[in-house]
Design an enzyme around this catalytic site. Structure first.
Site, PDB file in Angstrom:
ATOM      1  N   GLU A 118       0.848  -1.201   0.000  1.00  0.00           N
ATOM      2  CA  GLU A 118       0.000   0.000   0.000  1.00  0.00           C
ATOM      3  C   GLU A 118       0.885   1.254   0.000  1.00  0.00           C
ATOM      4  OE1 GLU A 118      -3.026  -0.406   3.250  1.00  0.00           O
ATOM      5  OE2 GLU A 118      -2.151  -2.398   3.433  1.00  0.00           O
ATOM      6  N   LYS A 120       2.330   4.695   1.278  1.00  0.00           N
ATOM      7  CA  LYS A 120       2.496   5.271   2.621  1.00  0.00           C
ATOM      8  C   LYS A 120       2.139   6.762   2.542  1.00  0.00           C
ATOM      9  CE  LYS A 120       5.610   5.323   6.635  1.00  0.00           C
ATOM     10  NZ  LYS A 120       5.493   6.763   6.945  1.00  0.00           N
ATOM     11  N   GLU A 175      -5.086   7.514   7.698  1.00  0.00           N
ATOM     12  CA  GLU A 175      -4.327   8.770   7.592  1.00  0.00           C
ATOM     13  C   GLU A 175      -5.270   9.884   7.183  1.00  0.00           C
ATOM     14  OE1 GLU A 175      -1.331   7.710   8.289  1.00  0.00           O
ATOM     15  OE2 GLU A 175      -0.073   9.481   8.133  1.00  0.00           O
TER      16      GLU A 175
HETATM   17  N1  LIG Z   1       2.698   3.690  11.228  1.00  0.00           N
HETATM   18  C1  LIG Z   1       1.932   2.809  10.571  1.00  0.00           C
HETATM   19  O1  LIG Z   1       1.648   1.742  11.041  1.00  0.00           O
HETATM   20  C2  LIG Z   1       1.433   3.164   9.209  1.00  0.00           C
HETATM   21  C3  LIG Z   1       1.529   4.368   8.583  1.00  0.00           C
HETATM   22  C4  LIG Z   1       0.908   4.383   7.304  1.00  0.00           C
HETATM   23  C5  LIG Z   1       0.799   5.464   6.391  1.00  0.00           C
HETATM   24  N2  LIG Z   1       1.336   6.690   6.694  1.00  0.00           N
HETATM   25  N3  LIG Z   1       0.161   5.295   5.221  1.00  0.00           N
HETATM   26  C6  LIG Z   1      -0.381   4.108   4.878  1.00  0.00           C
HETATM   27  C7  LIG Z   1      -0.291   3.015   5.736  1.00  0.00           C
HETATM   28  C8  LIG Z   1      -0.892   1.720   5.332  1.00  0.00           C
HETATM   29  N4  LIG Z   1      -1.548   1.675   4.175  1.00  0.00           N
HETATM   30  O2  LIG Z   1      -0.786   0.760   6.069  1.00  0.00           O
HETATM   31  C9  LIG Z   1       0.356   3.175   6.958  1.00  0.00           C
HETATM   32  S1  LIG Z   1       0.584   2.016   8.242  1.00  0.00           S
END
Ligand SMILES: NC(=O)c1cc2c(N)ncc(C(N)=O)c2s1
Length: 323
Positions: A118, A120, A175
């Site tokens: 995915e 981030k 997010e």
């Molecule tokens: N710190 C975290 O566990 C995550 C942070 C983020 C982020 N900033 N964007 C997407 C995901 C995702 N799709 O899992 C995650 S998971």
């Protein structure tokens, strides 16, 4: 010609009908990104509902679209303890880090594993709790255990459903972010008003969610992508990929760029693909999140003190400054 005022019974029925129609249009526009009507159609129905609620304030419901405009001045943000910790991720910065991660996971799992990849999102992590389908609490990540209650501010974020499609009790994480274009527009406004500009969309989103005047938050055009289920309630997904689809089915906005990868080579190809596509996306990303797809394997691998053993965040190198 002056309209004949509605009776309470007629107004009650009409308000319910308008709320349902307007919430459907808003879901299509802010969650599915597939609007089916022009703005003026929405605006006309919205005014009709707003007029009825002005005439009959008792008809205002918590999921009415008129409640999205904010208007509360908060005294501050209470602390919220997360029942399920909001974990952080171990980072990887090279192809070698990613292949080492895969080697560790395969060894621990004792079998080949598939990965859900995915984007981030570069925003502010939030946790949303729903009871019987109704949005009851939203909080920041904080230190992972204690965050801040920003429910009233999150109610003005149009992609966060005030009512789920099913009357279920769940807690989900994701997010909250500011789209790139909204960031450019906001900084232009601030510069013209002689105010400090935000350094990046993440700071702009974080600064917006810290506003004590909820009507200010409503104007910042924030959006969300949800990606983790902390309390499944009656949700049945057994993998991360299916959980993302289930989150979308019950009314949340999820990121469409996800990919189920059977090998780490496929994972690396996805990383390279989105490193290329990064600048074209309408929101900032700072890397890729890779998770073992099956929840049974996530449970087997568990967590270190800081982070899950079954996930890694590949961080893109900082973007070259635009010359
Ligand atoms: N710190 C975290 O566990 C995550 C942070 C983020 C982020 N900033 N964007 C997407 C995901 C995702 N799709 O899992 C995650 S998971």
């Amino acid at each position: 010609m002056a309209e004949i005022p509605l009776t309470l019974a007629e107004a009650t029925e009409k308000a319910k009908e308008l709320r349902t129609q307007l919430n459907q249009y808003a879901h299509e526009y802010y969650v599915a990104d597939k609007p089916t009507v022009e703005d003026y159609v929405y605006d006309r129905l919205y005014k009709e509902l707003s007029d009825i609620e002005t005439e009959y304030p008792d008809l205002i419901t918590s999921d009415s679209p008129t409640q999205r405009v904010g208007g509360k001045i908060l005294q501050g943000f209470e602390k919220v303890t997360h029942e399920v910790q909001m974990y952080s991720l171990n980072d990887g910065f090279s192809k070698e880090d990613i292949y080492d991660f895969d080697e560790r996971v395969q060894k621990l799992a004792g079998k080949p594993v598939s990965y859900c990849c995915e984007l981030k999102i570069d925003g502010l992590a939030i946790s949303l709790r729903y009871e019987n389908g109704r949005f009851v609490q939203g909080a920041t990540r904080g230190d992972g255990t204690v965050g801040e209650n920003i429910t009233e501010n999150l109610k003005t974020v149009k992609s966060i459903p005030l009512e789920l499609k099913k009357p279920i009790s769940v807690e989900v994480r994701g997010e909250c972010y500011m789209p790139k274009q909204s960031f450019v527009n906001l900084n232009k406004e601030r510069e013209e008003a002689g105010q400090d500009v935000f350094a990046n969309p993440r700071n702009a989103a974080a600064g917006s969610l810290r506003q004590l005047d909820t009507s200010m938050v409503a104007k910042r055009n924030l959006s969300t992508f949800l990606y983790t289920v902390a309390d499944f309630g009656p949700m049945t997904a057994q993998t991360q990929f299916d959980a993302l689809n289930e989150l979308s089915e019950i009314g949340f906005r999820t990121n469409p760029e996800k990919k189920l990868c059977q090998t780490i080579d496929e994972v690396w190809a996805y990383i390279e693909e989105y490193h290329e596509k990064r600048s074209e996306l309408p929101y900032e990303i700072d890397g890729i999140v890779i998770k073992t797809n099956e929840f049974t394997i996530q449970d087997e691998l568990g967590f270190t003190v800081k982070a899950p053993r079954w996930a890694i965040a590949y961080k893109f190198p900082p973007e070259e400054a635009q010359t």
